[in-house]
Write a protein that holds these residues in place. Structure first.
Motif, PDB file in Angstrom:
ATOM      1  N   SER A  85       0.828  -1.198   0.000  1.00  0.00           N
ATOM      2  CA  SER A  85       0.000   0.000   0.000  1.00  0.00           C
ATOM      3  C   SER A  85       0.871   1.260   0.000  1.00  0.00           C
ATOM      4  CB  SER A  85      -0.928  -0.011   1.218  1.00  0.00           C
ATOM      5  OG  SER A  85      -1.647   1.208   1.303  1.00  0.00           O
ATOM      6  N   ARG A  86       1.888   1.245   0.818  1.00  0.00           N
ATOM      7  CA  ARG A  86       2.788   2.415   0.854  1.00  0.00           C
ATOM      8  C   ARG A  86       3.618   2.520  -0.417  1.00  0.00           C
ATOM      9  NH1 ARG A  86       4.935   2.950   7.121  1.00  0.00           N
ATOM     10  NH2 ARG A  86       2.889   2.687   8.107  1.00  0.00           N
ATOM     11  N   GLY A  88       2.614   1.622  -3.338  1.00  0.00           N
ATOM     12  CA  GLY A  88       1.717   2.173  -4.354  1.00  0.00           C
ATOM     13  C   GLY A  88       1.546   3.671  -4.211  1.00  0.00           C
ATOM     14  N   ASN A  89       1.507   4.168  -2.984  1.00  0.00           N
ATOM     15  CA  ASN A  89       1.389   5.612  -2.765  1.00  0.00           C
ATOM     16  C   ASN A  89       2.621   6.344  -3.286  1.00  0.00           C
ATOM     17  OD1 ASN A  89      -1.110   5.305  -1.543  1.00  0.00           O
ATOM     18  ND2 ASN A  89      -0.227   5.130   0.521  1.00  0.00           N
ATOM     19  N   ARG A  91       4.671   5.323  -5.734  1.00  0.00           N
ATOM     20  CA  ARG A  91       4.659   5.307  -7.201  1.00  0.00           C
ATOM     21  C   ARG A  91       3.632   6.283  -7.746  1.00  0.00           C
ATOM     22  NH1 ARG A  91       5.001  -1.274  -8.191  1.00  0.00           N
ATOM     23  NH2 ARG A  91       7.256  -1.468  -7.762  1.00  0.00           N
ATOM     24  N   SER A  92       2.482   6.358  -7.095  1.00  0.00           N
ATOM     25  CA  SER A  92       1.451   7.294  -7.541  1.00  0.00           C
ATOM     26  C   SER A  92       1.928   8.730  -7.425  1.00  0.00           C
ATOM     27  CB  SER A  92       0.184   7.091  -6.716  1.00  0.00           C
ATOM     28  OG  SER A  92      -0.799   8.052  -7.054  1.00  0.00           O
ATOM     29  N   HIS A  93       2.638   9.036  -6.339  1.00  0.00           N
ATOM     30  CA  HIS A  93       3.175  10.390  -6.163  1.00  0.00           C
ATOM     31  C   HIS A  93       4.189  10.712  -7.259  1.00  0.00           C
ATOM     32  CE1 HIS A  93       4.750  13.973  -4.161  1.00  0.00           C
ATOM     33  NE2 HIS A  93       5.965  13.472  -4.342  1.00  0.00           N
ATOM     34  N   ASN A  94       5.047   9.757  -7.608  1.00  0.00           N
ATOM     35  CA  ASN A  94       6.051   9.994  -8.647  1.00  0.00           C
ATOM     36  C   ASN A  94       5.411  10.159 -10.023  1.00  0.00           C
ATOM     37  OD1 ASN A  94       8.145   9.852  -6.785  1.00  0.00           O
ATOM     38  ND2 ASN A  94       8.421   7.640  -7.055  1.00  0.00           N
ATOM     39  N   ARG A  95       4.321   9.455 -10.269  1.00  0.00           N
ATOM     40  CA  ARG A  95       3.633   9.627 -11.568  1.00  0.00           C
ATOM     41  C   ARG A  95       2.976  10.999 -11.665  1.00  0.00           C
ATOM     42  NH1 ARG A  95       2.042   4.130 -10.761  1.00  0.00           N
ATOM     43  NH2 ARG A  95       0.069   4.875  -9.854  1.00  0.00           N
ATOM     44  N   ARG A  96       2.446  11.490 -10.553  1.00  0.00           N
ATOM     45  CA  ARG A  96       1.806  12.811 -10.575  1.00  0.00           C
ATOM     46  C   ARG A  96       2.828  13.944 -10.651  1.00  0.00           C
ATOM     47  NH1 ARG A  96      -1.191  10.513  -6.306  1.00  0.00           N
ATOM     48  NH2 ARG A  96      -0.016  11.837  -4.838  1.00  0.00           N
ATOM     49  N   ASN A  97       4.043  13.689 -10.194  1.00  0.00           N
ATOM     50  CA  ASN A  97       5.082  14.725 -10.173  1.00  0.00           C
ATOM     51  C   ASN A  97       6.347  14.188 -10.834  1.00  0.00           C
ATOM     52  OD1 ASN A  97       3.707  16.751  -8.125  1.00  0.00           O
ATOM     53  ND2 ASN A  97       3.587  14.717  -7.184  1.00  0.00           N
TER      54      ASN A  97
END
Length: 516
Positions: A85-86, A88-89, A91-97
């Protein structure tokens, strides 16, 4: 948002890096007072950051909100689920920025590992090479690093500017104290002895010489407050690593004991204080004649009669008692200020003594000599400005003096500045004149290059500028030392019980084998 455990881990990591940065700065061998002072201020700032992070760790460890306990239970029960879960968070942050550059945390602390004086030497070497090429001289490449980071050391331009504005001209970056303002306040105190600034520096801490009547005035209280404020600020600016709260607490404990015993210097209790005290009017007199005149006055006799008849109002007695308590409190505050200032003077005794010597020396200088002294004091390295509006006529290429103009030709010949000396150890650097050439053997640049060659920069190697000659001499010295050790074992003779003579090495070898 990071988890509580991650915040604790990050705080622990930051504390370790801050401690390592402090160690790196303390291990640097600095010679300039400016850099030493900036280093102390940086260390003081890093210590504040360590305290802040330590407080955060303690607050998180107490877990008053209970969130840390909940997070620990969640990790224990759902290990893999919590991990992914962490992840994924993240990776999601890196995709958004995607454009956010992530720098390793150790890059921020690299600047604390570099010696600012060595960087300055490299800059000087670069300028010497550029100037030599611009003048058309034969100059070989002088070693320096071209890929220096933007912020090379712990010394930044902001630190330099803040340091220049932090001290007055008289303080000279914390070398001396500047009590001119306090001297003016002292001269404005009523009945104070008229002293010159030099004499004031010699005895401004001898408060026992001042009459007690003077110490109760508002002007004297303002003068003591100014002294205390100046010394507190001076410690913060010139000695940021000095433990001032500890010294103040120790001085306060000693003062409390001395005040209770009536032994505070300049405030000792005496019998004359009680003899010249009018209990009826609650007034203290300094002279016996004034006290006798008051006792015979009509005002005192009326007050005494009212006191005997019991007609004195309780309000007036309470007012007199409050006035007495207020006066005692004012005296105690003045005595405490004097005691604390004496403690500061003991700590700064060397700087105050140096200040007196400097003031006495500067009084003998002319205005032009003072200005020249300020200009020549610890000159800072500055790059040449190519866009100069004023061109100086210098056809003989003479060195520049302190006033920015070429030195006289006779002085140029007197010091032999026309003779150039080259040092291969220093990267074929050129030195003008015998004096500069001899002096550079003791400078950090030559010593550092000698250490890089594995050769100690001792007196034996002064005058050797060729790398091959220095290495040959060092090999010969090491070889002679080995020969001395070998000759000791060869030429020292021993005799056994039968009269046979052996050298030291052979004798002990045979003795260990039991043959003799």
């Amino acid at each position: 948002m990071d988890s509580i455990i991650e915040q604790q881990r990050q705080a622990h990591e930051d504390i370790e890096r801050l401690e390592q940065a402090i160690v790196d700065m303390m291990l640097q061998d600095l010679s300039k007072h400016r850099y030493k002072l900036i280093r102390e201020q940086k260390i003081d700032s890093l210590l504040d950051q360590i305290q802040t992070r330590s407080k955060l760790i303690l607050d998180l460890g107490r877990d008053e909100s209970g969130l840390r306990h909940v997070e620990m239970d969640s990790i224990a029960e759902h290990q893999f689920t919590e991990f992914y879960s962490r992840l994924g968070n993240i990776r999601s942050h890196n995709r958004r920025n995607p454009d956010v550059a992530v720098h390793p945390p150790e890059i921020e602390y690299v600047k604390y590992m570099r010696n600012p004086e060595e960087i300055e030497e490299q800059q000087k070497a670069r300028m010497a090479r550029e100037n030599a090429l611009a003048m058309g001289e034969d100059a070989l490449e002088i070693p320096f690093e071209d890929n220096l980071p933007a912020e090379q050391t712990f010394v930044s331009e902001e630190d330099e500017h803040r340091l220049d504005t932090m001290f007055s001209g008289e303080e000279r970056l914390g070398r001396y104290v500047d009590l001119n303002e306090q001297h003016e306040l002292y001269l404005n105190v009523r009945d104070a002895q008229r002293l010159s600034y030099l004499d004031y520096l010699a005895q401004f801490g001898k408060f026992e010489l001042y009459p007690r009547k003077l110490k109760t005035s508002l002007q004297y209280a303002a003068y003591l407050d100014s002294l205390r404020g100046y010394f507190d600020g001076f410690f913060a600016r010139a000695m940021p690593l000095f433990d001032l709260p500890k010294t103040t607490a120790e001085a306060k404990d000693k003062f409390a004991d001395a005040w209770a015993a009536g032994t505070v210097l300049g405030w000792e209790a005496s019998d004359d204080d009680h003899k010249l005290l009018c209990t009826v009017c609650n007034k203290q007199f300094e002279k016996e004649t004034t006290f006798n005149a008051h006792m015979n006055s009509r005002k005192h006799q009326k007050a005494a009669a009212r006191s005997e008849d019991g007609n004195a109002s309780s309000d007036k007695q309470d007012a007199q008692k409050q006035a007495g308590d207020k006066k005692a409190e004012k005296e105690r505050e003045a005595a405490w200020s004097e005691s604390l200032i004496r403690t500061h003077i003991l700590v700064l005794a060397d700087k105050i003594r140096d200040t007196r010597s400097n003031v006495e020396r500067r009084q003998a200088l002319t205005e032009e000599e003072r200005k020249q002294e300020v200009d020549e004091e610890e000159p800072e390295f500055e790059e040449d400005n190519e866009d100069k509006d004023e061109q100086i006529y210098n056809p003989l290429n003479l060195p520049m003096g302190w006033d920015g103009k070429p030195i006289p030709y006779w002085l140029y010949k007197l010091h032999g500045l026309g003779v150039k000396f080259s040092c291969e150890v220093c990267g074929n650097a050129i030195y003008r004149g015998r004096k500069a050439y001899e002096k550079h053997f003791q400078e950090s640049r030559h010593a550092t290059n000698m250490r890089r060659l594995g050769i100690p920069n001792t007196r034996q190697f002064h005058g050797m500028v060729a790398i091959g000659e220095a290495q040959s001499l060092w090999e010969r010295i090491q070889k002679e030392k080995k020969q001395v050790v070998a000759s000791t074992d060869t030429f020292e003779e021993y005799e056994d019980s039968e009269g046979n003579v052996f050298n030291k090495k052979t004798y002990f070898d045979l003795k260990r084998q039991g043959l003799i």
